[in-house]
Design a protein around this motif. Structure first.
Motif, mmCIF file in Angstrom:
data_model
loop_
_atom_site.group_PDB
_atom_site.id
_atom_site.type_symbol
_atom_site.label_atom_id
_atom_site.label_comp_id
_atom_site.label_asym_id
_atom_site.label_seq_id
_atom_site.Cartn_x
_atom_site.Cartn_y
_atom_site.Cartn_z
ATOM 1 N N GLU A 163 -57.707 -36.494 -50.470
ATOM 2 C CA GLU A 163 -58.735 -35.456 -50.587
ATOM 3 C C GLU A 163 -58.215 -34.094 -50.109
ATOM 4 O OE1 GLU A 163 -62.924 -37.697 -50.267
ATOM 5 O OE2 GLU A 163 -61.812 -37.671 -48.380
ATOM 6 N N GLY A 164 -56.978 -33.790 -50.511
ATOM 7 C CA GLY A 164 -56.379 -32.499 -50.219
ATOM 8 C C GLY A 164 -55.670 -32.394 -48.894
ATOM 9 N N GLN A 165 -55.811 -33.392 -48.024
ATOM 10 C CA GLN A 165 -55.151 -33.374 -46.714
ATOM 11 C C GLN A 165 -53.845 -34.151 -46.782
ATOM 12 O OE1 GLN A 165 -57.054 -35.802 -43.797
ATOM 13 N NE2 GLN A 165 -55.587 -35.326 -42.177
ATOM 14 N N GLU A 166 -52.763 -33.550 -46.302
ATOM 15 C CA GLU A 166 -51.494 -34.259 -46.288
ATOM 16 C C GLU A 166 -51.511 -35.297 -45.170
ATOM 17 O OE1 GLU A 166 -46.683 -33.909 -45.697
ATOM 18 O OE2 GLU A 166 -47.840 -32.039 -45.757
ATOM 19 N N ILE A 167 -51.658 -36.551 -45.532
ATOM 20 C CA ILE A 167 -51.767 -37.600 -44.529
ATOM 21 C C ILE A 167 -50.401 -38.078 -44.047
ATOM 22 C CG2 ILE A 167 -54.026 -38.334 -45.354
ATOM 23 C CD1 ILE A 167 -52.687 -40.655 -46.795
ATOM 24 N N THR A 168 -49.322 -37.702 -44.761
ATOM 25 C CA THR A 168 -47.979 -38.060 -44.309
ATOM 26 C C THR A 168 -47.412 -37.034 -43.333
ATOM 27 O OG1 THR A 168 -47.239 -37.123 -46.429
ATOM 28 C CG2 THR A 168 -47.301 -39.515 -46.233
ATOM 29 N N ASP A 169 -48.159 -35.984 -43.066
ATOM 30 C CA ASP A 169 -47.789 -35.034 -42.019
ATOM 31 C C ASP A 169 -47.837 -35.766 -40.680
ATOM 32 O OD1 ASP A 169 -47.912 -33.063 -39.931
ATOM 33 O OD2 ASP A 169 -48.576 -31.579 -41.402
ATOM 34 N N PRO A 170 -46.765 -35.698 -39.871
ATOM 35 C CA PRO A 170 -46.753 -36.401 -38.583
ATOM 36 C C PRO A 170 -47.931 -36.047 -37.676
ATOM 37 C CG PRO A 170 -44.572 -35.562 -39.106
ATOM 38 C CD PRO A 170 -45.502 -34.983 -40.125
ATOM 39 N N ARG A 171 -48.539 -34.898 -37.921
ATOM 40 C CA ARG A 171 -49.672 -34.484 -37.088
ATOM 41 C C ARG A 171 -51.001 -35.073 -37.567
ATOM 42 N NH1 ARG A 171 -48.395 -28.265 -37.979
ATOM 43 N NH2 ARG A 171 -48.109 -29.209 -40.038
ATOM 44 N N ALA A 172 -50.999 -35.755 -38.695
ATOM 45 C CA ALA A 172 -52.235 -36.319 -39.237
ATOM 46 C C ALA A 172 -52.766 -37.413 -38.320
ATOM 47 C CB ALA A 172 -51.991 -36.873 -40.634
ATOM 48 N N ASP A 173 -54.073 -37.520 -38.235
ATOM 49 C CA ASP A 173 -54.744 -38.541 -37.429
ATOM 50 C C ASP A 173 -54.793 -39.838 -38.243
ATOM 51 O OD1 ASP A 173 -56.535 -40.220 -36.112
ATOM 52 O OD2 ASP A 173 -57.815 -38.565 -35.441
ATOM 53 N N VAL A 174 -53.936 -40.776 -37.875
ATOM 54 C CA VAL A 174 -53.814 -42.021 -38.642
ATOM 55 C C VAL A 174 -55.134 -42.784 -38.652
ATOM 56 C CG1 VAL A 174 -52.642 -44.258 -38.783
ATOM 57 C CG2 VAL A 174 -51.340 -42.194 -38.212
ATOM 58 N N ASP A 175 -55.805 -42.841 -37.507
ATOM 59 C CA ASP A 175 -57.074 -43.569 -37.441
ATOM 60 C C ASP A 175 -58.117 -42.945 -38.363
ATOM 61 O OD1 ASP A 175 -56.081 -45.384 -35.598
ATOM 62 O OD2 ASP A 175 -56.722 -44.204 -33.874
ATOM 63 N N ASP A 176 -58.148 -41.620 -38.434
ATOM 64 C CA ASP A 176 -59.100 -40.945 -39.305
ATOM 65 C C ASP A 176 -58.786 -41.242 -40.770
ATOM 66 O OD1 ASP A 176 -61.213 -38.828 -39.877
ATOM 67 O OD2 ASP A 176 -59.486 -37.953 -40.888
ATOM 68 N N VAL A 177 -57.496 -41.274 -41.094
ATOM 69 C CA VAL A 177 -57.092 -41.571 -42.470
ATOM 70 C C VAL A 177 -57.550 -42.970 -42.861
ATOM 71 C CG1 VAL A 177 -55.121 -41.980 -43.995
ATOM 72 C CG2 VAL A 177 -55.128 -39.995 -42.453
ATOM 73 N N ARG A 178 -57.328 -43.932 -41.980
ATOM 74 C CA ARG A 178 -57.661 -45.319 -42.307
ATOM 75 C C ARG A 178 -59.165 -45.565 -42.347
ATOM 76 N NH1 ARG A 178 -52.856 -47.774 -38.654
ATOM 77 N NH2 ARG A 178 -51.148 -47.395 -40.133
ATOM 78 N N LYS A 179 -59.932 -44.682 -41.745
ATOM 79 C CA LYS A 179 -61.380 -44.782 -41.875
ATOM 80 C C LYS A 179 -61.815 -44.522 -43.317
ATOM 81 C CE LYS A 179 -62.662 -43.270 -37.188
ATOM 82 N NZ LYS A 179 -63.312 -42.182 -36.411
#
Length: 247
Positions: free
Chosen positions: A63-79
């Motif tokens: 949804e437009g957010q780079e989730i492979t960025d090391p700063r991404a919140d993994v838990d938020d992505v998996r939600k």
């Protein structure tokens, strides 16, 4: 609207390139089927999308957010991503109801009563209303896989990833699981699934992607891929599948 964008993704294991520059865009309400021989990179691609594997190059956007960025919140992505694997991965010491409500309660902060109401609604929708208090070892393989899908749905994901969810089932149980996936499509769920069920893929997919040796060789509509594939490697694969009787 794009739910998922994969740009130039590479993945390497011990010097072997498992994914080689994968580009793929998945739109809202679209069903994408990944096909190809075992070892072609299908499951690895799904694992990169839900961040179970880190990519070596390229990027994945949810949804437009780079989730492979090391700063991404993994838990938020998996939600926002529901994943169902070949193995059901249900907790054997917990009832079906507790398996389904665990993530909504502990990860999403939903109260027990609300979580259980939602879970019972999903169980009823998929023909398992009478199994809420049962334990996984009391269910058939098809029922366990349906519970695994319901558990992923209970978090109301934006994207579902289904990795060979019928491969561990007896042929008689495959139909009931495929029926659940077909209903998800009918309700507009955005999905990426890997499957060896070519007939089902042809029936349910909006887009079919053929992977071979880590390369996305060809993608198109089911009609295009299955009746008039443009690449020799796609034609060879489908010919082999047809000869094996898996179509």
């Amino acid at each position: 609207m794009s739910v998922l964008t994969i740009e130039g993704v590479w993945k390497n294991f011990d010097g072997h390139h498992v994914l080689r520059g994968i580009d793929l865009e998945v739109h809202s309400h679209e069903v994408v089927c990944l096909i190809g021989a075992s070892g072609s990179g299908k499951s690895t691609l799904l694992r990169c999308v839900n961040l179970l594997e880190t990519v070596d190059d390229g990027a994945v956007y949810l949804e437009g957010q780079e989730i492979t960025d090391p700063r991404a919140d993994v838990d938020d992505v998996r939600k926002r991503i529901g994943t169902v694997f070949q193995a059901y991965n249900l907790f054997p010491h917990m009832s079906v109801l507790d398996n389904i409500t665990l993530a909504p309660r502990q990860v999403h902060g939903i109260g027990r009563r609300e979580a259980e109401e939602q879970a019972r609604g999903l169980l009823g929708r998929f023909g398992l209303a009478d199994k809420a208090e049962a334990y996984p070892d009391r269910l058939s393989g098809g029922q366990q896989q349906r519970v695994a899908i319901i558990r992923a749905l209970a978090t109301q994901p934006r994207l579902m990833l289904l990795d060979e969810v019928t491969s561990a089932l007896d042929p008689a149980l495959v139909r009931e699981v495929l029926g659940v996936i077909r209903e998800l499509k009918d309700t507009g769920m955005t999905m990426i699934l890997t499957t060896h069920e070519m007939g089902f893929c042809r029936d349910i997919a909006d887009t079919v992607c053929f992977l071979d040796d880590g390369v996305l060789v060809e993608k198109g509509t089911p009609e295009k891929i299955f009746t008039d594939p443009g690449h020799p490697r796609t034609r060879d694969f489908l010919s082999t599948v047809l000869e094996s009787g898996r179509f």
